[in-house]
Design an enzyme around this catalytic site. Structure first.
Site, PDB file in Angstrom:
ATOM      1  N   MET A 273      62.172  20.015  95.331  1.00  0.00           N
ATOM      2  CA  MET A 273      61.518  20.292  96.623  1.00  0.00           C
ATOM      3  C   MET A 273      61.456  18.987  97.421  1.00  0.00           C
ATOM      4  O   MET A 273      60.884  17.995  96.960  1.00  0.00           O
ATOM      5  CB  MET A 273      60.103  20.827  96.424  1.00  0.00           C
ATOM      6  CG  MET A 273      60.017  22.261  95.921  1.00  0.00           C
ATOM      7  SD  MET A 273      60.924  23.479  96.889  1.00  0.00           S
ATOM      8  CE  MET A 273      60.211  23.284  98.515  1.00  0.00           C
TER       9      MET A 273
ATOM     10  N   MET B 230      57.611  31.051  94.786  1.00  0.00           N
ATOM     11  CA  MET B 230      56.468  30.133  94.964  1.00  0.00           C
ATOM     12  C   MET B 230      55.201  30.948  94.732  1.00  0.00           C
ATOM     13  O   MET B 230      54.426  31.209  95.645  1.00  0.00           O
ATOM     14  CB  MET B 230      56.522  29.514  96.366  1.00  0.00           C
ATOM     15  CG  MET B 230      57.628  28.478  96.500  1.00  0.00           C
ATOM     16  SD  MET B 230      58.032  28.093  98.219  1.00  0.00           S
ATOM     17  CE  MET B 230      59.169  29.420  98.564  1.00  0.00           C
TER      18      MET B 230
ATOM     19  N   MET C 250      56.500  33.738  98.743  1.00  0.00           N
ATOM     20  CA  MET C 250      55.226  32.996  98.746  1.00  0.00           C
ATOM     21  C   MET C 250      54.061  33.966  98.603  1.00  0.00           C
ATOM     22  O   MET C 250      54.053  35.015  99.249  1.00  0.00           O
ATOM     23  CB  MET C 250      55.078  32.238 100.062  1.00  0.00           C
ATOM     24  CG  MET C 250      56.233  31.315 100.364  1.00  0.00           C
ATOM     25  SD  MET C 250      55.994  30.525 101.958  1.00  0.00           S
ATOM     26  CE  MET C 250      57.488  29.552 102.075  1.00  0.00           C
TER      27      MET C 250
ATOM     28  N   ASP D 129      62.828  32.950  99.819  1.00  0.00           N
ATOM     29  CA  ASP D 129      61.576  32.219  99.591  1.00  0.00           C
ATOM     30  C   ASP D 129      60.396  33.181  99.483  1.00  0.00           C
ATOM     31  O   ASP D 129      59.959  33.751 100.478  1.00  0.00           O
ATOM     32  CB  ASP D 129      61.325  31.266 100.769  1.00  0.00           C
ATOM     33  CG  ASP D 129      62.137  29.995 100.653  1.00  0.00           C
ATOM     34  OD1 ASP D 129      62.152  29.396  99.555  1.00  0.00           O
ATOM     35  OD2 ASP D 129      62.752  29.596 101.650  1.00  0.00           O
TER      36      ASP D 129
ATOM     37  N   SER E  34      68.113  29.612 103.958  1.00  0.00           N
ATOM     38  CA  SER E  34      66.843  30.257 103.634  1.00  0.00           C
ATOM     39  C   SER E  34      66.513  31.302 104.678  1.00  0.00           C
ATOM     40  O   SER E  34      66.298  30.994 105.848  1.00  0.00           O
ATOM     41  CB  SER E  34      65.717  29.229 103.576  1.00  0.00           C
ATOM     42  OG  SER E  34      64.482  29.910 103.528  1.00  0.00           O
TER      43      SER E  34
ATOM     44  N   HIS F 163      69.129  32.194 100.165  1.00  0.00           N
ATOM     45  CA  HIS F 163      67.915  31.689  99.519  1.00  0.00           C
ATOM     46  C   HIS F 163      66.723  32.562  99.940  1.00  0.00           C
ATOM     47  O   HIS F 163      66.471  32.757 101.129  1.00  0.00           O
ATOM     48  CB  HIS F 163      67.707  30.234  99.951  1.00  0.00           C
ATOM     49  CG  HIS F 163      66.620  29.525  99.235  1.00  0.00           C
ATOM     50  ND1 HIS F 163      66.743  29.064  97.939  1.00  0.00           N
ATOM     51  CD2 HIS F 163      65.366  29.176  99.637  1.00  0.00           C
ATOM     52  CE1 HIS F 163      65.624  28.452  97.575  1.00  0.00           C
ATOM     53  NE2 HIS F 163      64.758  28.524  98.588  1.00  0.00           N
TER      54      HIS F 163
ATOM     55  N   ASP G   3      65.714  21.536  98.491  1.00  0.00           N
ATOM     56  CA  ASP G   3      65.129  22.549  99.372  1.00  0.00           C
ATOM     57  C   ASP G   3      64.046  21.933 100.257  1.00  0.00           C
ATOM     58  O   ASP G   3      63.026  21.469  99.762  1.00  0.00           O
ATOM     59  CB  ASP G   3      64.525  23.656  98.492  1.00  0.00           C
ATOM     60  CG  ASP G   3      63.989  24.827  99.300  1.00  0.00           C
ATOM     61  OD1 ASP G   3      64.163  24.854 100.530  1.00  0.00           O
ATOM     62  OD2 ASP G   3      63.393  25.717  98.669  1.00  0.00           O
TER      63      ASP G   3
ATOM     64  N   HIS H   2      63.646  32.024  95.036  1.00  0.00           N
ATOM     65  CA  HIS H   2      62.728  30.903  94.830  1.00  0.00           C
ATOM     66  C   HIS H   2      61.308  31.455  94.857  1.00  0.00           C
ATOM     67  O   HIS H   2      60.779  31.787  95.918  1.00  0.00           O
ATOM     68  CB  HIS H   2      62.950  29.878  95.961  1.00  0.00           C
ATOM     69  CG  HIS H   2      62.049  28.689  95.901  1.00  0.00           C
ATOM     70  ND1 HIS H   2      61.902  27.814  96.961  1.00  0.00           N
ATOM     71  CD2 HIS H   2      61.246  28.214  94.905  1.00  0.00           C
ATOM     72  CE1 HIS H   2      61.051  26.865  96.627  1.00  0.00           C
ATOM     73  NE2 HIS H   2      60.632  27.077  95.392  1.00  0.00           N
TER      74      HIS H   2
HETATM   75  C1  DX5 Z   1      59.641  25.842 101.665  1.00  0.00           C
HETATM   76  C2  DX5 Z   1      60.836  26.702 101.305  1.00  0.00           C
HETATM   77  C3  DX5 Z   1      62.128  26.231 101.873  1.00  0.00           C
HETATM   78  C4  DX5 Z   1      62.134  25.983 103.329  1.00  0.00           C
HETATM   79  C5  DX5 Z   1      63.490  25.600 103.844  1.00  0.00           C
HETATM   80  O1  DX5 Z   1      58.545  26.303 100.991  1.00  0.00           O
HETATM   81  O2  DX5 Z   1      60.997  26.775  99.933  1.00  0.00           O
HETATM   82  O3  DX5 Z   1      63.190  27.066 101.482  1.00  0.00           O
HETATM   83  O4  DX5 Z   1      61.646  27.067 104.026  1.00  0.00           O
HETATM   84  O5  DX5 Z   1      63.409  25.587 105.198  1.00  0.00           O
HETATM   85  P1  DX5 Z   1      63.758  24.314 106.082  1.00  0.00           P
HETATM   86  O6  DX5 Z   1      65.198  24.079 105.868  1.00  0.00           O
HETATM   87  O7  DX5 Z   1      63.419  24.784 107.449  1.00  0.00           O
HETATM   88  O8  DX5 Z   1      62.905  23.180 105.619  1.00  0.00           O
HETATM   89 ZN    ZN Z   2      62.895  27.658  98.973  1.00  0.00          ZN
END
Ligand code: DX5
Ligand code: ZN
Length: 214
Positions: free
Chosen positions: A136, A67, A36, A34, A7, A32, A174, A65
């Site tokens: 998750m 969110m 948000m 992320d 990630s 990956h 994840d 991903h």
């Molecule tokens: C959380 C994310 C993950 C997370 C993974 O909202 O979707 O991808 O950051 O990071 P670690 O491996 O540090 O938990």
């Molecule tokens: Zn993620």
């Protein structure tokens, strides 16, 4: 052996290109991404322009991903040439089936993610339509959290359901994955392990990646 999707959230943003090149050179399967929105989750990360800035630097496909609330509004933005999966949250989609169809209409593989409190059974009528199920194993919003053990049961349940029904989806986990819990995750039937902190903050990234993949 599992695939690994580090990630980018856990990379050093002040030297993003170097960090991403480094893990690509070591040997990873996906990057990956992320995303948000500060609404679906209590944090804001980055948008598609940051992801696109890695085109030509990142040598593996993007595993996006989302969110975010109303992901339909941004699907086109993330459906780039280098994008393999676009995953939306079950909890963020009013019309999940339509959203999955939308992702497919953009020529991309569609994933659905479930938060720690959402049961696998909530996905019963979408499992035959998706290419990926993302379990998750932390509450989404932040990297560096501790793995929630019930995620392992969900992976096993998804693996059993897949085998029993002949479904095709890949299973991804994840949050909080690391060399110490990777074996349990793989044995439960996980295909792709996302790891942020355990890869980017590792003293020896190659060792961490190899141990997580198994
Ligand atoms: C959380 C994310 C993950 C997370 C993974 O909202 O979707 O991808 O950051 O990071 P670690 O491996 O540090 O938990
Ligand atoms: Zn993620």
């Amino acid at each position: 052996m599992a695939k690994i999707a580090p990630s980018m959230l856990a990379s050093d943003f002040s030297r993003l290109a170097e960090d991403i090149s480094d893990v690509c050179n070591i040997g990873i399967d996906y990057l990956h991404i992320d995303v948000m929105d500060g609404n679906f989750v209590p944090n804001i990360s980055f948008g598609s322009s940051v992801m696109k800035s890695l085109n030509g630097i990142c040598t593996v496909p993007y595993d996006v991903h989302l969110m975010i609330e109303n992901p339909d509004l941004l699907l086109e933005d993330f459906a780039t040439e280098n994008t393999e999966f676009i995953t939306v949250h079950y909890e963020a989609c009013k019309h999940l089936h339509r959203t999955i169809q939308h992702i497919h209409s953009l020529g991309k593989k569609a994933g659905v993610a479930i938060n720690p409190a959402t049961p696998v059974s909530a996905l019963a009528y979408i499992l035959d339509e998706v290419d990926l199920v993302l379990v998750m194993s932390v509450n989404p919003g932040f990297g560096g959290q501790k793995y929630i053990p019930s995620a392992t049961y969900k992976i096993a349940e998804l693996a059993k359901t897949k085998w029993f029904n002949g479904y095709k989806y890949l299973i991804e986990v994840d949050g909080g994955a690391c060399p110490e819990n990777a074996e349990e995750i793989r044995e439960a039937g996980c295909d792709i392990i996302v790891a942020g902190t355990a890869v980017f903050k590792a003293e020896d990234r190659a060792e961490a990646i190899n141990k997580i993949k198994g």
